[in-house]
Design an enzyme around this catalytic site. Structure first.
Site, short mmCIF file in Angstrom:
data_model
loop_
_atom_site.label_atom_id
_atom_site.label_comp_id
_atom_site.label_asym_id
_atom_site.label_seq_id
_atom_site.Cartn_x
_atom_site.Cartn_y
_atom_site.Cartn_z
N ASP A 141 27.97 2.74 56.03
CA ASP A 141 27.37 3.28 57.25
C ASP A 141 28.23 2.98 58.48
O ASP A 141 28.89 1.94 58.57
CB ASP A 141 25.99 2.66 57.47
CG ASP A 141 24.96 3.21 56.51
OD1 ASP A 141 25.32 4.04 55.64
OD2 ASP A 141 23.78 2.79 56.60
N ASP A 196 20.52 9.54 49.13
CA ASP A 196 21.11 8.21 49.30
C ASP A 196 21.30 7.49 47.95
O ASP A 196 21.01 8.05 46.89
CB ASP A 196 20.21 7.39 50.23
CG ASP A 196 21.00 6.53 51.20
OD1 ASP A 196 22.16 6.19 50.90
OD2 ASP A 196 20.45 6.19 52.27
#
Length: 414
Positions: A230, A175
Site C-alpha cells: 500500500d 484484495d
C-alpha cells in the site's frame, strides 16, 4: 489300455521371444486401426483478455481518506462532488467503495451490504451513481475474510460475482488478506471466470501487492494488478507494510514492458490532497502516475478539495498523456544521481517527457533527442503541461531548471 499322453515344455527363451513379439505388434495394430469411438485429446482453450479498460481506469476510491468509515451518505456525496468539481468531465468515472461495506451472507449464501451503513442497499446506490453518468465499483477479497474482517469471497466466487452484476457493479477491487496457502493465479483466475459468467462487464483490479508477480500471468485474468504494498502519504520511506511514493515508483518503473491497453501495472491509488506531501510533491506524484500509464484513482475527500488539489487532479493535458491510446508505460531512460529523465511514446509519434529532480537543490536537467528516439537535427515543438504554455522550437536538445522534488512535464512533437 489308454496310452499316457506326454507334453514337451517350450524352452524359456522361446516363450520370451513370443511374448516380446506379441507386445511389439499390438500397439502398431492399435495405431493403424483406431476404435470407432476414439475421441481426440481435449485441451483447454487459451485464455483471452476481457476487452475492458483499454486506457487506465480513472476514478475515486474510499480507502486512502476514509478507510473503514464508509456509508451510503459518504458515497453519494463523493459521486456528487465528482460531477460538480468537473472531474467527471475530464475522465474520472469510477466511484469505488473499498473495504467494510459488507454485512452478512443470507440463508442462500449471497453477500449483503451492512444494513446500518447502507440501508438503501447496493442496487439503489449503484443506480444513484449511474444516474450521475458515473460507474460503480466495489471491493472484496480472495480470502475467507477481507483485510477489515468482513466476509471474503473464497468459496463464494460465482455467487458474489452474480450478486455484483445484479447490483450493477462495473469494477471489482479484489484484495489478498486471509488467503492462507492459496495460489494467487488460481484465486484470481477463479474470480475472473466468475465475473465473466455473471453476464456483466466488470473491470477486474487484482490487489495482490505483487508478491506472486501478477504481471507475468495477469494479462488475461484482470485489467490491472497491484505491483507493491500500500501507498503511504509521504515523499519517501516506509511505515509498517506501507511505502512512500518514491519507493513505489522505483518498484513499479522496471515493469513497464508488461503494461498496455487492457492490462496495467497499478502502483496503488493517488494521495493527492490528503496532506502528507507538499503541493510540488503532489504535482510530481501525479506526473509520475500519468507517465507510467497508472490507473488514476483519487483517494482524497472530493467534496473538500482546495484549489491546488483541483489544479493537479483536473489537468487535462497531463491526463491526456495517461490516457493516450497507444497505452505505453513511460520509463526512466537516464539517471544522474537525483536527476532523472522519463519518456513515454504517444500514439501520434510525439513523446511525453519528465525532467525529474529528486534532490534537495535546484538542478538543470536536459534531454537529448536521441533519448527520445529522434534524430539530433530534428526541430521539435514543445509544450509544458503544467504551465500549459508552448515553448520555442528546439533542435537536438532541451534543458530546464527543475526545483527540488519537482518535475517538468513536456510533450515533444516533431
Amino acid at each position: 489300455m489308454q496310452r499316457k499322453r506326454t507334453y514337451k515344455l517350450i524352452p524359456v527363451w522361446l516363450a520370451l521371444m513370443l511374448l516380446a513379439s506379441a507386445l511389439a505388434i499390438r500397439p502398431a495394430l492399435a495405431l493403424e486401426e483406431p476404435a470407432d469411438d476414439a475421441q481426440p485429446t481435449q485441451t483447454e482453450p487459451p485464455r483471452t483478455m476481457n476487452g475492458l479498460a483499454t486506457t487506465p481506469p480513472m476514478g475515486w476510491n474510499s480507502w486512502n481518506k476514509f478507510a473503514c468509515n464508509v456509508d451510503e451518505k459518504l458515497i453519494r456525496r463523493m459521486a456528487d462532488a465528482m460531477v460538480s468539481s468537473g472531474m467527471r468531465d475530464v475522465g474520472y468515472r469510477y466511484i469505488v467503495i473499498d473495504d467494510c461495506w459488507h454485512g452478512e451472507r443470507d440463508s442462500n449464501g449471497f453477500i449483503q451490504a451492512d444494513p446500518k451503513r447502507f440501508p438503501s442497499g447496493m442496487k439503489a446506490l449503484g443506480d444513484y451513481i449511474h444516474a450521475k453518468g458515473l460507474k460503480f465499483g466495489i471491493y472484496s477479497d480472495a480470502g475467507r475474510k477481507t483485510c477489515g474482517g468482513r466476509p471474503g469471497s473464497q468459496g463464494y466466487e460465482f455467487q458474489d460475482a452474480l450478486q455484483y452484476a445484479r447490483w450493477g457493479v462495473d469494477y471489482l477491487k479484489y484484495d489478498w488478506c486471509n488467503t492462507g496457502t492459496r495460489n494467487a493465479q488460481e484465486a484470481y483466475t477463479l474470480m475472473a471466470d466468475a465475473l465473466r459468467a455473471s453476464g456483466r462487464d466488470i473491470v477486474f483490479s487484482l490487489c495482490e501487492w505483487g508478491g506472486q508477480k501478477p504481471w507475468l500471468w495477469g494479462r488475461t485474468v484482470g485489467n490491472l494488478w497491484r505491483t507493491t504494498g500500500d501507498i503511504y502519504d509521504k515523499w519517501q520511506g516506509r511505515h509498517k507494510y506501507m511505502l512512500g511514493m518514491l519507493d513505489i515508483v522505483d518498484i513499479n518503473e522496471p515493469l513497464w514492458p508488461y503494461a498496455g491497453p487492457g492490462h496495467w501495472n497499478d502502483p496503488d491509488m493517488l494521495e493527492v490532497g490528503n496532506g502528507g506531501m507538499t503541493e510540488t510533491e503532489y504535482r510530481t506524484h501525479f506526473s509520475l502516475w500519468a507517465i507510467m500509464a497508472a490507473p488514476l484513482i483519487a483517494g482524497n475527500d472530493l467534496s473538500r478539495m482546495d484549489g491546488a488539489t483541483r489544479r493537479i487532479l483536473l489537468n487535462r493535458e497531463v491526463i491526456a498523456v495517461n490516457q493516450d491510446a497507444l497505452g505505453a508505460q513511460g520509463r526512466r531512460v537516464a539517471k544522474n544521481g537525483d536527476q532523472e529523465i522519463w519518456v513515454k511514446p504517444l500514439a501520434d509519434g510525439a513523446r511525453a517527457v519528465l525532467l525529474f529532480n529528486r534532490g534537495e537543490r535546484p538542478a538543470e536537467i536536459g534531454v537529448g533527442w536521441e533519448q527520445l528516439g529522434y534524430p539530433r537535427h530534428l526541430s521539435a515543438h514543445l509544450r509544458d503541461l503544467w504551465t500549459q504554455q508552448d515553448l520555442p522550437a528546439q533542435v537536438g536538445r532541451y534543458a530546464a531548471m527543475v526545483e527540488p522534488h519537482a518535475a517538468v512535464m513536456l510533450v515533444v512533437r516533431p
